[in-house]
Design a protein around this motif. Structure first.
Motif, PDB file in Angstrom:
ATOM      1  N   GLY A  14       0.791  -1.216   0.000  1.00 41.79           N
ATOM      2  CA  GLY A  14       0.000   0.000   0.000  1.00 41.79           C
ATOM      3  C   GLY A  14       0.826   1.270   0.000  1.00 41.79           C
ATOM      4  N   ASP A  15       2.141   1.139  -0.133  1.00 38.07           N
ATOM      5  CA  ASP A  15       3.042   2.281  -0.138  1.00 38.07           C
ATOM      6  C   ASP A  15       4.369   1.798  -0.715  1.00 38.07           C
ATOM      7  N   LEU A  16       5.026   2.637  -1.508  1.00 39.05           N
ATOM      8  CA  LEU A  16       6.270   2.218  -2.148  1.00 39.05           C
ATOM      9  C   LEU A  16       7.323   1.795  -1.129  1.00 39.05           C
ATOM     10  N   ALA A  17       7.481   2.569  -0.057  1.00 37.41           N
ATOM     11  CA  ALA A  17       8.484   2.231   0.958  1.00 37.41           C
ATOM     12  C   ALA A  17       8.146   0.912   1.650  1.00 37.41           C
ATOM     13  N   VAL A  18       6.879   0.673   1.908  1.00 35.78           N
ATOM     14  CA  VAL A  18       6.460  -0.592   2.534  1.00 35.78           C
ATOM     15  C   VAL A  18       6.705  -1.752   1.569  1.00 35.78           C
ATOM     16  N   ASP A  19       6.415  -1.535   0.292  1.00 30.55           N
ATOM     17  CA  ASP A  19       6.673  -2.587  -0.695  1.00 30.55           C
ATOM     18  C   ASP A  19       8.156  -2.931  -0.749  1.00 30.55           C
ATOM     19  N   PHE A  20       9.027  -1.940  -0.568  1.00 30.42           N
ATOM     20  CA  PHE A  20      10.464  -2.241  -0.574  1.00 30.42           C
ATOM     21  C   PHE A  20      10.845  -3.096   0.634  1.00 30.42           C
ATOM     22  N   LEU A  21      10.173  -2.902   1.761  1.00 27.81           N
ATOM     23  CA  LEU A  21      10.432  -3.757   2.927  1.00 27.81           C
ATOM     24  C   LEU A  21      10.067  -5.211   2.629  1.00 27.81           C
ATOM     25  N   ASN A  22       9.155  -5.421   1.682  1.00 27.28           N
ATOM     26  CA  ASN A  22       8.698  -6.774   1.336  1.00 27.28           C
ATOM     27  C   ASN A  22       9.547  -7.426   0.248  1.00 27.28           C
ATOM     28  N   THR A  23      10.800  -7.048   0.154  1.00 31.59           N
ATOM     29  CA  THR A  23      11.693  -7.683  -0.816  1.00 31.59           C
ATOM     30  C   THR A  23      12.434  -8.867  -0.198  1.00 31.59           C
ATOM     31  N   VAL A  24      11.931  -9.351   0.925  1.00 27.74           N
ATOM     32  CA  VAL A  24      12.404 -10.598   1.541  1.00 27.74           C
ATOM     33  C   VAL A  24      11.187 -11.498   1.717  1.00 27.74           C
ATOM     34  N   ASP A  25      11.246 -12.691   1.148  1.00 32.86           N
ATOM     35  CA  ASP A  25      10.171 -13.666   1.332  1.00 32.86           C
ATOM     36  C   ASP A  25      10.488 -14.549   2.535  1.00 32.86           C
ATOM     37  N   TRP A  26       9.464 -14.908   3.293  1.00 38.93           N
ATOM     38  CA  TRP A  26       9.601 -15.811   4.438  1.00 38.93           C
ATOM     39  C   TRP A  26      10.729 -15.360   5.375  1.00 38.93           C
ATOM     40  N   ARG A  27      10.639 -14.112   5.775  1.00 35.54           N
ATOM     41  CA  ARG A  27      11.687 -13.478   6.590  1.00 35.54           C
ATOM     42  C   ARG A  27      12.017 -14.258   7.858  1.00 35.54           C
ATOM     43  N   PHE A  28      11.007 -14.927   8.449  1.00 33.39           N
ATOM     44  CA  PHE A  28      11.232 -15.586   9.738  1.00 33.39           C
ATOM     45  C   PHE A  28      11.354 -17.108   9.636  1.00 33.39           C
ATOM     46  N   ASP A  29      11.534 -17.615   8.436  1.00 35.59           N
ATOM     47  CA  ASP A  29      11.741 -19.048   8.238  1.00 35.59           C
ATOM     48  C   ASP A  29      13.063 -19.249   7.493  1.00 35.59           C
ATOM     49  N   PRO A  30      14.138 -19.561   8.227  1.00 37.66           N
ATOM     50  CA  PRO A  30      15.451 -19.680   7.586  1.00 37.66           C
ATOM     51  C   PRO A  30      15.496 -20.679   6.431  1.00 37.66           C
ATOM     52  N   SER A  31      14.668 -21.707   6.487  1.00 36.73           N
ATOM     53  CA  SER A  31      14.716 -22.723   5.423  1.00 36.73           C
ATOM     54  C   SER A  31      14.074 -22.227   4.122  1.00 36.73           C
ATOM     55  N   ARG A  32      13.186 -21.224   4.212  1.00 38.62           N
ATOM     56  CA  ARG A  32      12.516 -20.717   3.013  1.00 38.62           C
ATOM     57  C   ARG A  32      12.861 -19.270   2.693  1.00 38.62           C
ATOM     58  N   ARG A  33      13.598 -18.619   3.575  1.00 36.10           N
ATOM     59  CA  ARG A  33      13.903 -17.189   3.384  1.00 36.10           C
ATOM     60  C   ARG A  33      14.518 -16.962   2.007  1.00 36.10           C
ATOM     61  N   ASN A  34      14.010 -15.938   1.319  1.00 31.74           N
ATOM     62  CA  ASN A  34      14.474 -15.639  -0.029  1.00 31.74           C
ATOM     63  C   ASN A  34      14.684 -14.139  -0.168  1.00 31.74           C
ATOM     64  N   GLU A  35      15.892 -13.762  -0.518  1.00 32.62           N
ATOM     65  CA  GLU A  35      16.235 -12.365  -0.759  1.00 32.62           C
ATOM     66  C   GLU A  35      15.932 -12.038  -2.213  1.00 32.62           C
ATOM     67  N   ARG A  36      14.964 -11.152  -2.438  1.00 30.34           N
ATOM     68  CA  ARG A  36      14.586 -10.798  -3.814  1.00 30.34           C
ATOM     69  C   ARG A  36      15.566  -9.829  -4.464  1.00 30.34           C
ATOM     70  N   LEU A  37      16.403  -9.196  -3.655  1.00 29.57           N
ATOM     71  CA  LEU A  37      17.381  -8.237  -4.176  1.00 29.57           C
ATOM     72  C   LEU A  37      18.795  -8.726  -3.854  1.00 29.57           C
ATOM     73  N   PRO A  38      19.255  -9.786  -4.527  1.00 28.04           N
ATOM     74  CA  PRO A  38      20.547 -10.370  -4.163  1.00 28.04           C
ATOM     75  C   PRO A  38      21.753  -9.530  -4.567  1.00 28.04           C
ATOM     76  N   ASP A  39      21.555  -8.519  -5.408  1.00 27.12           N
ATOM     77  CA  ASP A  39      22.689  -7.707  -5.844  1.00 27.12           C
ATOM     78  C   ASP A  39      22.194  -6.338  -6.312  1.00 27.12           C
ATOM     79  N   TYR A  40      23.125  -5.494  -6.682  1.00 23.92           N
ATOM     80  CA  TYR A  40      22.810  -4.124  -7.087  1.00 23.92           C
ATOM     81  C   TYR A  40      21.908  -4.071  -8.325  1.00 23.92           C
ATOM     82  N   PRO A  41      22.170  -4.858  -9.381  1.00 22.02           N
ATOM     83  CA  PRO A  41      21.274  -4.807 -10.544  1.00 22.02           C
ATOM     84  C   PRO A  41      19.825  -5.181 -10.216  1.00 22.02           C
ATOM     85  N   HIS A  42      19.605  -6.148  -9.316  1.00 18.08           N
ATOM     86  CA  HIS A  42      18.240  -6.492  -8.911  1.00 18.08           C
ATOM     87  C   HIS A  42      17.581  -5.318  -8.173  1.00 18.08           C
TER      88      HIS A  42
END
Length: 197
Positions: A14-42
């Motif tokens: 609902g806000d651009l800044a909040v959407d940027f916070l959501n660039t990590v999937d499954w933040r609290f599950d180490p087995s599924r955690r996924n960084e959507r921005l793994p590098d500068y080009p992403h």
């Protein structure tokens, strides 16, 4: 010419800044955690897709990053620290110390620019590899100082970690997505009730 990767952008915050916070999937599950921005080009691809960086600026920064990969990696690390510290401050009520520092840098490296409609906004004075960090610092500061921040809420799924501004009529939104986390948790609760019975 450096090409930007394809990247999916979630708009559930609902806000651009909040959407940027959501660039990590499954933040609290180490087995599924996924960084959507793994590098500068992403990161550039996300900012371009979200409308925070115009196409030509994103392309120019991608070329700079290809020429100076170590500096691009450093800037990426600084942005991830900014994102995660701001996330923690919003969720745990602490002080956004990293944002405070990055905001000072952003203002020192920025200038006020007049928009076509007559309003003003901060913009980086130079288009260099630090520009995305400065833009994001201003976005996070805007969010934290807005009246909308009182609507900030974290998905109640124990592992998800995605966040949103609750604009529902009753202010009772519990899930990032009713069809995803909401449905999964309703099924889980039903199963637990059935097992207990």
């Amino acid at each position: 010419m450096a090409a930007l990767p394809d990247i999916a952008i979630s708009r559930i915050g609902g806000d651009l800044a909040v959407d940027f916070l959501n660039t990590v999937d499954w933040r609290f599950d180490p087995s599924r955690r996924n960084e959507r921005l793994p590098d500068y080009p992403h990161m550039l691809a996300w900012m371009k897709g979200a409308g925070l960086l115009p196409h030509e600026q994103a392309k120019a920064l991608a070329e700079q990053a290809a020429e100076r990969p170590e500096l691009a990696e450093t800037e990426h690390t600084l942005v991830v620290e900014l994102r995660d510290d701001t996330y923690d401050a919003l969720n745990e009520g602490g002080s956004p110390a990293v944002l405070q520092d990055r905001l000072l840098d952003a203002h020192a490296a920025g200038r006020l620019d007049r928009e076509p409609g007559g309003s003003w906004r901060w913009v980086p004075a130079a288009l260099d590899l630090a520009a995305p960090r400065h833009l994001l610092a201003w976005e996070f500061a805007r969010l934290l100082t807005s009246d909308e921040v009182v609507r900030f809420h974290r998905c109640e799924d124990r592992d998800c970690g995605w966040v949103f501004l609750d604009t529902s009529r009753q202010h009772n939104r519990r899930w990032c997505s009713a069809a995803d986390c909401g449905n999964r948790n309703r099924v889980r609760a039903h199963y637990e009730r059935s097992k207990s019975a």
